[in-house]
Design an enzyme around this catalytic site. Sequence first.
Site, PDB file in Angstrom:
ATOM      1  CG  HIS A   1       8.305  15.169  -1.297  1.00 24.40           C
ATOM      2  ND1 HIS A   1       6.931  15.057  -1.213  1.00 24.40           N
ATOM      3  CD2 HIS A   1       8.774  16.020  -0.215  1.00 24.40           C
ATOM      4  CE1 HIS A   1       6.377  15.818  -0.128  1.00 24.40           C
ATOM      5  NE2 HIS A   1       7.667  16.331   0.405  1.00 24.40           N
TER       6      HIS A   1
ATOM      7  CE1 TYR B   1       8.531  22.154  -0.157  1.00 22.49           C
ATOM      8  CE2 TYR B   1       7.461  20.023   0.572  1.00 22.49           C
ATOM      9  CZ  TYR B   1       7.885  21.363   1.108  1.00 22.49           C
ATOM     10  OH  TYR B   1       7.877  21.728   2.281  1.00 22.49           O
TER      11      TYR B   1
END
Length: 358
Positions: A173, A178
């Site tokens: 991801h 993030y």
Amino acid sequence: MLFDPIRIRSLQLSNRTVMAPMTRSRAVDANTPNALMAEYYAQRASAGLIVTEGTSPSPNGLGYPRIPGMYDAEHVHGWRSVTDAVHEKGGAIVLQLMHTGRVTHVANLPANAEVLAPVAGACPGEMYTDTLGLQPFSPARAMDEGDISRAVEEFARSAGLAIEAGFDGVELHAANGYLIEQFLNPNVNARTDAYGDGIEGRNRFALEVTRAVCGAIGADKVGIRLSPYGVFNATGAFEEVDAQYLALCDALSGLGLLYLHLLDHSAMGAPPVPEEIKMQLRRRFDGPFILAGGFDRASAEAALSEDRADLVAFGRPFIANSDLVERMRAGAELNAPDMDTFYTPGAKGYTDYPTLTS
Ligand SMILES: Cc1cc2nc3c(=O)[nH]c(=O)nc-3n(C[C@H](O)[C@H](O)[C@H](O)COP(=O)(O)O)c2cc1C
């Protein structure tokens, strides 16, 4: 085309739909997958490929309440029940590795964890905690080179555990603000060392993680998710965005990755990703290409037939329709997702949406 089988690297898939990764916060006990989660994923096994919810490779990356981890034996055991259930139904499933970095609150983290990010300080805004309700994000400590190499090792080790747990691969991801995108985005990453300060430096962490994970499990089992032009979690626009993502794409090409997964959250109110950069990334990446964000059957068929993607991911439609593939094939109506139960514990709004046959 959407319903035709496709082979991507090591994986034979029954069709070209992907269930997009979606955090559902049902790992109520020690961030460990359970029988309810196995049931949820097994219900959706007719997707060509399932990408799991974001799962942390480290105690430090468990930023949201009740999200799963993949760094200890209990996690491996819990996830094994999920992969077995999906495989028994003929599906394919990869684990999304999500380290939340500064998008966190200490009340969501286990006792031995620490808030780490490329730079010191708190992400602007608030996040939900089970014990204290909405709270400002917790301040992070800036990662030194030792922290960075430990984080890279955590991703690689976690990917190895994913294979041990029966996953067909992992997705990194590197989107949505993030940890990996915190390094990519200059509005967050103000470092002046080798992990910041220009395109090459900001891409370094993403590439080190990718190479280490490829080294651990083989590049043909490693996909990556990117969100250029994303604004989520206080990232935001920057001038060099095209150059940065093209350089990243060029560096990722040649590794033999499972896929590149590009998302455009304009259907959720984010700025659109220009078609031109999507096509450039598609052309320059040397492997399977997935598009995500706001698709229905017709727009997915168009993306495939115009060769803008090899597969198309569906998010919210899969929440509300475990038999999404059968419904789209039949031209049937879709259930509408209930936002109030996206992140609540329990079966309601998770495994209890009606199917065409129920
Ligand atoms: C409830 C929910 C949770 C999500 N969690 C994640 C996640 O853990 N990882 C991720 O990469 N994207 C996550 N997303 C984004 C989706 O993968 C997808 O990109 C987005 O929903 C747009 O696709 P859609 O229009 O088909 O829903 C989430 C979206 C929703 C609605």
